[in-house]
Design an enzyme around this catalytic site. Structure first.
Site, mmCIF file in Angstrom:
data_model
loop_
_atom_site.group_PDB
_atom_site.id
_atom_site.type_symbol
_atom_site.label_atom_id
_atom_site.label_comp_id
_atom_site.label_asym_id
_atom_site.label_seq_id
_atom_site.Cartn_x
_atom_site.Cartn_y
_atom_site.Cartn_z
ATOM 1 N N GLU A 34 0.802 -1.229 0.000
ATOM 2 C CA GLU A 34 0.000 0.000 0.000
ATOM 3 C C GLU A 34 0.832 1.276 0.000
ATOM 4 O O GLU A 34 0.552 2.213 -0.738
ATOM 5 C CB GLU A 34 -0.952 0.031 1.205
ATOM 6 C CG GLU A 34 -2.184 -0.837 1.057
ATOM 7 C CD GLU A 34 -1.954 -2.281 1.452
ATOM 8 O OE1 GLU A 34 -0.847 -2.583 1.937
ATOM 9 O OE2 GLU A 34 -2.866 -3.102 1.269
ATOM 10 N N HIS A 80 -10.056 -4.098 11.006
ATOM 11 C CA HIS A 80 -10.701 -4.008 9.697
ATOM 12 C C HIS A 80 -12.003 -3.204 9.754
ATOM 13 O O HIS A 80 -12.845 -3.317 8.874
ATOM 14 C CB HIS A 80 -10.990 -5.405 9.134
ATOM 15 C CG HIS A 80 -9.778 -6.117 8.636
ATOM 16 N ND1 HIS A 80 -8.774 -6.536 9.476
ATOM 17 C CD2 HIS A 80 -9.388 -6.466 7.383
ATOM 18 C CE1 HIS A 80 -7.827 -7.133 8.760
ATOM 19 N NE2 HIS A 80 -8.170 -7.090 7.490
#
Lengths: 472, 390
Positions: free
Chosen positions: A206, A275
């Site tokens: 990322e 998450h």
């Protein structure tokens, strides 16, 4: 011409120091880079280098002198045989006329900033006129357009496909966006239509691919960077904030960064703390970014198209739970929703409920429940968090005199905290009750089903808050 | 054979941190004429000077030193001197309080960026970290605009809003000027991605230091650059100290040319104090990238004379070390000596060049001193661009 050697500043905060030792004596030849003296501050001993060549013609401040103010001439370098009396040090008035005296300058600067803040409307934080006017979203659907039902997922995909057809500089990159057809199938079919050069599977990296996207955007391409979830964008947040958001300002307007960072944000179901984080408040804190959080499929499509066309970095926060939900939207590829405009999705008179993204489920659910009790709530979908259309909210509060703000994110420094403050600034006199908020609880998201349910807001909490501000 | 043995000895000594910088530079000089090993296949780690590659091919060590024509040496001299004098002036102006905040000087490293630029073409992009003044001047940005940015004035490249570490010029393809160590490596890879996407045959020259070389995103970028065969040359300016930390105190692998080995990215170590060696290696690296073979790593072995920033007392190294570098390896003095010795350039001509450079720098300083600060209204500009209508 003889040159003064000035007492140097070694740091932005240094005001004076000790001239510890001269390493050259009067009459010595010096050349640029030679170390001629040592000075001491409370932090360090530093060497003073000659910046020109010549003869150290005169030492003005002796070894061991304490408290020598920065910029005091400490010596004079002259060319051979030059008349030292011509040095500026001989004439105090000539010493550094251009160095600003910070103390004297400061108040003037502040006054100037204050004055300028009144001038150009576009150049300062949004203000709300005394009689606020709500944005009218009713004309966003083109007149006579065929209305179709579509999921949020399909709407997002269509938005990307339409913009990629329109502009060859637009491409999408991210993990599993191409061959896998999207981790949540949002990019389904794009690889087949646009090929591997414009639909790019990245490694799981990322930080790196966010930087690659920003670099490509600085050079003029228009990347759509998909994060599998915004939780993973934490690894990339330096590139988003420090590179994407700030470079335009730091380059004096030269380096625009037309990029969209998109992906699911916030809580899904049973995926626990790492998450489930809602980042709306984080990104909304940063000048140089736009932050969009659509709720319906039509807003998802119209806003994503606007985001892709926008010349600025846009954070586009989706929600996994909403991907499969269907909404009506107009057919055709010319449907745009402007960034920075809220939408009154349900008119009402008694209390304003304002939310965004998946929070709209609670807002709308509560409005229905309240209606059964005879309370007509006006529900506003912010749609964009930055820039925030607070005027539409204020216009509603001026009518209802009460407000409940709802989000799934954490309470402290949250988006609802901002909404409450902005209402207080712009519509304090209109309020018949303090602004209330309903947020996610101030805990990391738990895994257990019952605890997760408790951690999230629910319709009952919004109903209770609305009744409280209505004193019912 | 001699080279390969030398390389081995060098690697052993250097990895143990026992070698002096001078020894290292001599070792590099001894082998710098050799062409680098190209990556034959993606899986095979490539090295500039693996023993195998050198076997049987090495000629007399110094006979192949790349040479410059008189014009090239004059050009390099002028350009490097401009950076040197500019930086000296910046240091002086910092001392006078005209420049605030952080100010990182490039003095000592001039041959790196000038040698690289002598091998690049119009349209190639340059991006670097915070020690960026030299790169900007080498890209052809105006001394006035750079100096005025250092003093925070409206005539600066960023209109006074960026400062020393954040300057850009779209016109000159200079993409900053980045204050976050290592961030420019991903960004530079992104510039190369755009070159690849557009197919315009340009190359991204992405500079970073020995300190930044330990950042994670550098390797994320190496991976993508090689995976997608992006046209990027990674120029690692190894000036031996990441702020105050010597290379061997921070790096498990101090041979930075091998940092791309696990991705199959070829690399070589270059005497970054010799502008001819830099240009020579740059030509190979840029050609590799431009021809679609992917990224290339150049470790430039260089040295910064000044502290990390202005407030660095530099206690982590001896004065002797600095002095020896200045006296024996100065990149500008090397060229100057060659101009006199080999090209018979007279002192008068060199003095005229010096005078011209001083004039440019003094003019920049004068401009940067008297140019007004930005208008207060600038506070609220350049935060967002207006979207085009429709």
């Amino acid at each position: 011409m003889p040159i003064d050697i000035l007492m140097p500043a070694l740091s932005p905060t240094m005001e004076e120091g000790k001239l510890a030792k001269w390493l050259k004596k009067e009459g010595d030849q010096v050349k640029a880079g030679d170390i001629i003296a040592e000075i001491e501050t409370d932090k360090a001993t530093m060497e003073v280098e000659a910046v020109d060549e010549g003869v150290l013609a005169k030492i003005l401040v002796a070894d061991g002198t304490e408290n020598v103010a920065v910029n005091t001439p400490i010596g004079i370098i002259a060319a051979d045989g030059e008349d030292v009396s011509k040095a500026a040090a001989a004439d105090p008035a000539k010493i550094n006329p251009a160095v600003p005296a910070p103390a004297a300058e400061a108040p003037k600067q502040e006054a100037a900033v204050a004055a300028s803040a009144d001038a150009p409307a576009a150049s300062k934080p949004d203000t709300v006129p005394a009689q606020a006017k709500a944005y009218d979203a009713s004309s966003e659907f083109p007149a006579g357009a065929e209305i179709v039902s579509m999921t949020v997922r399909e709407a997002l995909r269509d938005a990307m496909a339409e913009e990629m057809r329109r502009d060859k500089d637009v491409f999408v990159m991210g993990e599993e966006v191409a061959e896998y057809q999207g981790a949540y199938k949002v990019t389904q079919g794009l690889l087949q239509e646009f090929g591997a050069k414009r639909v790019i599977d990245t490694p799981i990296t990322e930080h790196g691919f966010a930087g690659v996207g920003v670099g490509a955007a600085l050079s003029g391409l228009k990347p759509i960077v998909e994060f599998m979830t915004f939780n993973f964008a934490m690894q990339a947040i330096d590139q988003i904030i420090n590179s994407a958001a700030k470079t335009l300002y730091m380059s004096g307007g030269q380096m625009g960064c037309p990029i969209v960072f998109r992906g699911p944000n916030g809580a899904a179901a049973r995926v626990a703390a790492q998450h489930s984080h809602d980042y709306a408040a984080w990104y909304s804190n940063v000048p140089g970014l736009k932050v969009v959080v659509p709720y319906s499929a039509s807003d998802a499509k119209g806003l994503l198209k606007s985001a892709i066309r926008d010349p600025n970095p846009v954070i586009f926060l989706e929600n996994e739970i909403m991907y499969g939900k269907s909404f009506d939207l107009p057919k055709g590829d010319d449907f745009l929703v402007p960034i920075g405009k809220a939408k009154v999705v349900r008119p009402g008179t008694d209390v304003t409920i304002v939310s965004f993204g998946i929070g709209m489920n609670y807002a709308l659910g509560a409005a229905e429940a309240l209606a059964k009790d005879g309370i007509e709530a006006e529900v506003i979908d912010l749609r964009t968090i930055r820039p925030m259309d607070i005027e539409t909210v204020v216009a509603s509060v001026q009518k209802t005199n009460r407000c409940v703000a709802v989000e799934e994110g954490f309470p402290q420094s949250g988006v609802t905290a901002e909404i409450g403050m902005r209402i207080m600034e712009a519509a304090f006199d209109y309020l018949d009750a303090p602004v209330a908020r309903v947020t996610g609880k101030d805990v990391p998201m738990p895994y257990a089903a019952n605890l997760e349910k408790l951690a999230l807001p629910n319709i009952g909490e919004v109903v209770a808050a609305a009744k409280a501000v209505c004193y019912r | 054979m001699r080279d390969s043995v030398l390389a081995k000895v060098f690697a052993i000594l250097y990895n143990k941190g026992r070698m002096t910088l001078e020894d290292r530079l001599m070792a590099v000089a001894a082998r710098k004429s050799k062409a680098p090993a190209q990556s034959k296949s993606a899986g095979k780690p490539a090295r500039a000077r693996s023993a195998k590659d050198g076997a049987g091919k090495a000629g007399p060590a110094l006979s192949n030193t790349p040479t410059f024509t008189k014009e090239e040496d004059l050009h390099a001299y002028r350009e490097m001197l401009l950076i040197r004098r500019f930086e000296e002036k910046a240091g002086q102006m910092y001392g006078m309080g005209l420049i605030g905040g952080f100010c990182h000087l490039y003095i000592g490293q001039e041959a790196v960026v000038i040698g690289m630029q002598m091998a690049s073409k119009d349209g190639d992009q340059v991006i670097t970290g915070y020690r960026d003044h030299g790169h900007m001047l080498a890209c052809g940005m105006e001394s006035r605009g750079v100096m005025a940015e250092l003093t925070g004035r409206r005539g600066g490249y960023s209109r006074g809003k960026g400062g020393s570490m954040h300057m850009f010029s779209r016109e000159k393809n200079f993409y900053g000027g980045h204050g976050i160590v290592g961030a420019q490596v991903s960004l530079g890879t992104g510039l190369a991605f755009a070159d690849w996407y557009r197919g315009d045959n340009t190359v991204s020259l992405t500079y970073f230091g020995d300190g930044a070389a330990n950042q994670g995103q550098v390797y994320e970028s190496f991976n993508m650059a090689q995976l997608w065969k992006l046209p990027v040359v990674f120029v690692i300016e190894n000036n031996r100290y990441a702020m105050g930390t010597a290379v061997n105190r921070a790096s498990a692998q101090t041979d930075f040319s091998r940092r791309g080995a696990s991705f199959g990215i070829p690399g070589e170590q270059v005497d970054g104090m010799d502008v001819r060696a830099v240009r020579d290696a740059a030509l190979r690296a840029i050609e590799h990238a431009r021809s679609g073979k992917g990224p290339y790593i150049l470790e430039m072995q260089t040295y910064r004379y000044r502290g990390h920033s202005m407030s660095d007392p530099a206690k982590y190294r001896s004065k002797d070390e600095v002095q020896r570098m200045r006296e024996e390896h100065d990149p500008i003095e090397q060229v100057r000596a060659r101009l006199v010795r080999e090209f018979k350039i007279g002192e008068d001509e060199l003095k005229a060049i010096d005078a011209k450079v001083r004039e440019i720098v003094n003019d920049a300083a004068e401009f940067a001193t008297h140019d007004p600060e930005p208008d207060p209204s600038e506070l609220f500009t350049d935060i967002l661009l207006e979207p085009a209508q429709g």
